[in-house]
Design a protein around this motif. Sequence first.
Motif, PDB file in Angstrom:
ATOM      1  N   UNK A   1       0.828  -1.213   0.000  1.00  0.00           N
ATOM      2  CA  UNK A   1       0.000   0.000   0.000  1.00  0.00           C
ATOM      3  C   UNK A   1       0.858   1.258   0.000  1.00  0.00           C
ATOM      4  N   UNK A   2       2.020   1.179   0.688  1.00  0.00           N
ATOM      5  CA  UNK A   2       2.924   2.334   0.676  1.00  0.00           C
ATOM      6  C   UNK A   2       3.428   2.599  -0.741  1.00  0.00           C
ATOM      7  N   UNK A   3       3.752   1.525  -1.462  1.00  0.00           N
ATOM      8  CA  UNK A   3       4.204   1.685  -2.843  1.00  0.00           C
ATOM      9  C   UNK A   3       3.100   2.286  -3.703  1.00  0.00           C
ATOM     10  N   UNK A   4       1.859   1.813  -3.520  1.00  0.00           N
ATOM     11  CA  UNK A   4       0.750   2.342  -4.305  1.00  0.00           C
ATOM     12  C   UNK A   4       0.511   3.817  -3.999  1.00  0.00           C
ATOM     13  N   UNK A   5       0.665   4.188  -2.729  1.00  0.00           N
ATOM     14  CA  UNK A   5       0.366   5.561  -2.331  1.00  0.00           C
ATOM     15  C   UNK A   5       1.461   6.524  -2.777  1.00  0.00           C
ATOM     16  N   UNK A   6       2.718   6.209  -2.424  1.00  0.00           N
ATOM     17  CA  UNK A   6       3.800   7.152  -2.728  1.00  0.00           C
ATOM     18  C   UNK A   6       4.212   7.114  -4.198  1.00  0.00           C
ATOM     19  N   UNK A   7       3.896   6.029  -4.880  1.00  0.00           N
ATOM     20  CA  UNK A   7       4.238   5.941  -6.299  1.00  0.00           C
ATOM     21  C   UNK A   7       3.076   6.222  -7.219  1.00  0.00           C
ATOM     22  N   UNK A   8       2.013   6.876  -6.683  1.00  0.00           N
ATOM     23  CA  UNK A   8       0.818   7.091  -7.488  1.00  0.00           C
ATOM     24  C   UNK A   8       1.054   7.994  -8.686  1.00  0.00           C
ATOM     25  N   UNK A   9       1.998   8.926  -8.580  1.00  0.00           N
ATOM     26  CA  UNK A   9       2.255   9.825  -9.713  1.00  0.00           C
ATOM     27  C   UNK A   9       2.762   9.062 -10.933  1.00  0.00           C
ATOM     28  N   UNK A  10       3.439   7.956 -10.690  1.00  0.00           N
ATOM     29  CA  UNK A  10       3.935   7.128 -11.793  1.00  0.00           C
ATOM     30  C   UNK A  10       2.954   6.015 -12.132  1.00  0.00           C
ATOM     31  N   UNK A  11       2.360   5.400 -11.107  1.00  0.00           N
ATOM     32  CA  UNK A  11       1.519   4.236 -11.320  1.00  0.00           C
ATOM     33  C   UNK A  11       0.189   4.591 -11.973  1.00  0.00           C
ATOM     34  N   UNK A  12      -0.373   5.751 -11.651  1.00  0.00           N
ATOM     35  CA  UNK A  12      -1.675   6.112 -12.214  1.00  0.00           C
ATOM     36  C   UNK A  12      -1.605   6.249 -13.735  1.00  0.00           C
ATOM     37  N   UNK A  13      -0.640   6.996 -14.312  1.00  0.00           N
ATOM     38  CA  UNK A  13      -0.590   7.058 -15.779  1.00  0.00           C
ATOM     39  C   UNK A  13      -0.357   5.708 -16.433  1.00  0.00           C
ATOM     40  N   UNK A  14       0.515   4.890 -15.834  1.00  0.00           N
ATOM     41  CA  UNK A  14       0.780   3.574 -16.422  1.00  0.00           C
ATOM     42  C   UNK A  14      -0.469   2.705 -16.367  1.00  0.00           C
ATOM     43  N   UNK A  15      -1.182   2.749 -15.241  1.00  0.00           N
ATOM     44  CA  UNK A  15      -2.415   1.965 -15.120  1.00  0.00           C
ATOM     45  C   UNK A  15      -3.458   2.430 -16.120  1.00  0.00           C
ATOM     46  N   UNK A  16      -3.605   3.740 -16.268  1.00  0.00           N
ATOM     47  CA  UNK A  16      -4.547   4.261 -17.260  1.00  0.00           C
ATOM     48  C   UNK A  16      -4.179   3.794 -18.667  1.00  0.00           C
ATOM     49  N   UNK A  17      -2.901   3.760 -18.958  1.00  0.00           N
ATOM     50  CA  UNK A  17      -2.467   3.316 -20.285  1.00  0.00           C
ATOM     51  C   UNK A  17      -2.842   1.860 -20.526  1.00  0.00           C
ATOM     52  N   UNK A  18      -2.632   0.998 -19.527  1.00  0.00           N
ATOM     53  CA  UNK A  18      -2.976  -0.416 -19.695  1.00  0.00           C
ATOM     54  C   UNK A  18      -4.491  -0.596 -19.807  1.00  0.00           C
ATOM     55  N   UNK A  19      -5.262   0.183 -19.040  1.00  0.00           N
ATOM     56  CA  UNK A  19      -6.715   0.080 -19.144  1.00  0.00           C
ATOM     57  C   UNK A  19      -7.180   0.506 -20.540  1.00  0.00           C
ATOM     58  N   UNK A  20      -6.626   1.604 -21.049  1.00  0.00           N
ATOM     59  CA  UNK A  20      -6.965   2.040 -22.400  1.00  0.00           C
ATOM     60  C   UNK A  20      -6.547   0.999 -23.435  1.00  0.00           C
ATOM     61  N   UNK A  21      -5.459   0.301 -23.185  1.00  0.00           N
ATOM     62  CA  UNK A  21      -5.002  -0.708 -24.144  1.00  0.00           C
ATOM     63  C   UNK A  21      -6.017  -1.836 -24.281  1.00  0.00           C
ATOM     64  N   UNK A  22      -6.645  -2.250 -23.157  1.00  0.00           N
ATOM     65  CA  UNK A  22      -7.676  -3.275 -23.245  1.00  0.00           C
ATOM     66  C   UNK A  22      -8.873  -2.772 -24.047  1.00  0.00           C
TER      67      UNK A  22
END
Length: 599
Positions: A1-22
């Motif tokens: 959860x710490x990784x998800x919280x503090x790394x959200x600036x990087x993880x959110x765009x990457x996650x959005x990209x993978x969701x758009x890819x599907x």
Amino acid sequence: MALLYFGRDVLIPITLAFIFSFLIAPFVRALRHLGLGQTLSVCTGVLLVTVTLLAIGAVIVQQVGAMGASLPQYQDTIASKIEKLDELTRGTIGSLGGPAGQLIEHFTQDNGGSAQPVLQSDGSVKTPVLVEIHEPALKPFQLLGKVVASVWPPLETAGIVFVVLIFVLLEHESLRDRFIRLAGGGDLRATTIAVNDAGERLSRFFISQFLVNLATGLSVWLGLTLIGLSQALLWGTMTAVLRFIPYLGVWMAAFCATLLAAAIDPGWSMALMTLGLFLAVEIIVAQTIEPKLYGHTTGLSPLSVVVSAIFWSWIWGPVGLVLSTPLTLCLVVAGRYIRALKVLEIMFGELPALTMPQNFYQRALSGDAHEIITSAKRYMQHKTLAEYCDGVLLPALHLAHFDLKDQSITPEEEEKVTSSIISVIEALSGNPKWWKKRKRSSVLAGGIGRQLREQRISVSGEWQGSFDVPAGSVVLSIGLGKQSAELATEILVRILREQKIDARSRAADELDLAPPPGASPELVSIIILVSVDPLNDCEQMTAMLEGIHERIPHAKQFVLLLPSPFENPDLKTCVFPGADHVSRSYDDVLHSCQIAMKG
């Protein structure tokens, strides 16, 4: 959860990209089949997404600007309605604090533009001079810096999303192969099936959700246009966008649109029609379209959707709220095929944690016959009593038998199981007095079958019915071997009677007794021998078939074998040449009896 919280600036765009890819992957594959090539297909798909998002953003900005410009025209209407609400609530509305109170005060009080006269200590009256503090005008570079600072974060996120999206689509096959190697390269077949199922499930869900939300937005736009609400396109667009937020999104749009309708119309008819439109559209979509389109393909339980929305909104804010369902769906699909993540499918998946036989036995241990009966009747809305006994009741009885055999069940639990089984069988077979307390008996020691038989005889008579019936209309069931065969035989009789077949039962040791007064062999058309231990009952079964054939040669002889599914006995050694039909389930013997009775 710490990784998800503090790394959200990087993880959110990457996650959005993978969701758009599907979402875009099927469109890209279709373009490739047309011969456009990989790079051109990807660029076309990404360009389509970009144009769509820019169009949505432009519509929202233009409509919000128009609504902001027209709000001052409705100030009198808003103030009048707030005053009425304040009167109805006895001043509760006016006493609100915070931003809501300030907004209400702005609409209901005349702040004017001039200062009020003030009485001085010497008796004179002076009017204070209003002083306004203005910041110095910004220089061109300062103004440019503020504009860049305000638009740079969303532009940076959008840039990362589209760059990652392009490379994900270009490297689609490579990423799939790497994941297969990482997840289970030793079993390529199983891993390939898992990856294909996950990709298809996610793509189908995202595309279906996008189309449903788009159709909902269009319906709201057309409906609000007919009602006459201004900025109807804005609310249709907001409905389509906010509906990606589970459960709450559409009602956020409905609340805002209803407030605007209340501000425009001096009465309440437009607000009520607006709210009614959202309610009607959402009921139709949520209860009719979504379940048929993708309601049973996501694999998520309703509770998991709510919990995931709370969790991801806490970690990633509004973006996490929108992505909560897709992210949880990915975790559930991973848990379905990766053993270490199986706990995720159990916690968040829509599949029940216990099978129906396990649930039956678990509720029986708790003495909750009502819940078992409710579940059984729901099951039997589309199935027969025979299918329920084959798929649920018998496996549950075997679970109870093994616990009893291992002495891992207490006498109190045994009594609860016994009482629950009796109640369920009597309720499902049409006995209106199933709730009455029965005397104590052992769970699978034969007592249940005997009690059920005595209860049925108390209703139908000593001989289980009249003998003044047509010839060939009676089906006689006989249990062999263990006392538990009595229960299996009694269940069979009730299944046949539920289908309007005159079924009666006799114990194996009762065959040598004199026939009942008035009975004749010609009444019997079918004799069914029931065994729950075929390997040990094989010799007795063969001998009884020969004896019955000599006594009643015209009757057909059926054999019903109900061994334990956990012991897996080799039934190939059990051959009964004298039997007309051998069944291994209640459903099969029921259909065989129905065919024989018609013939």
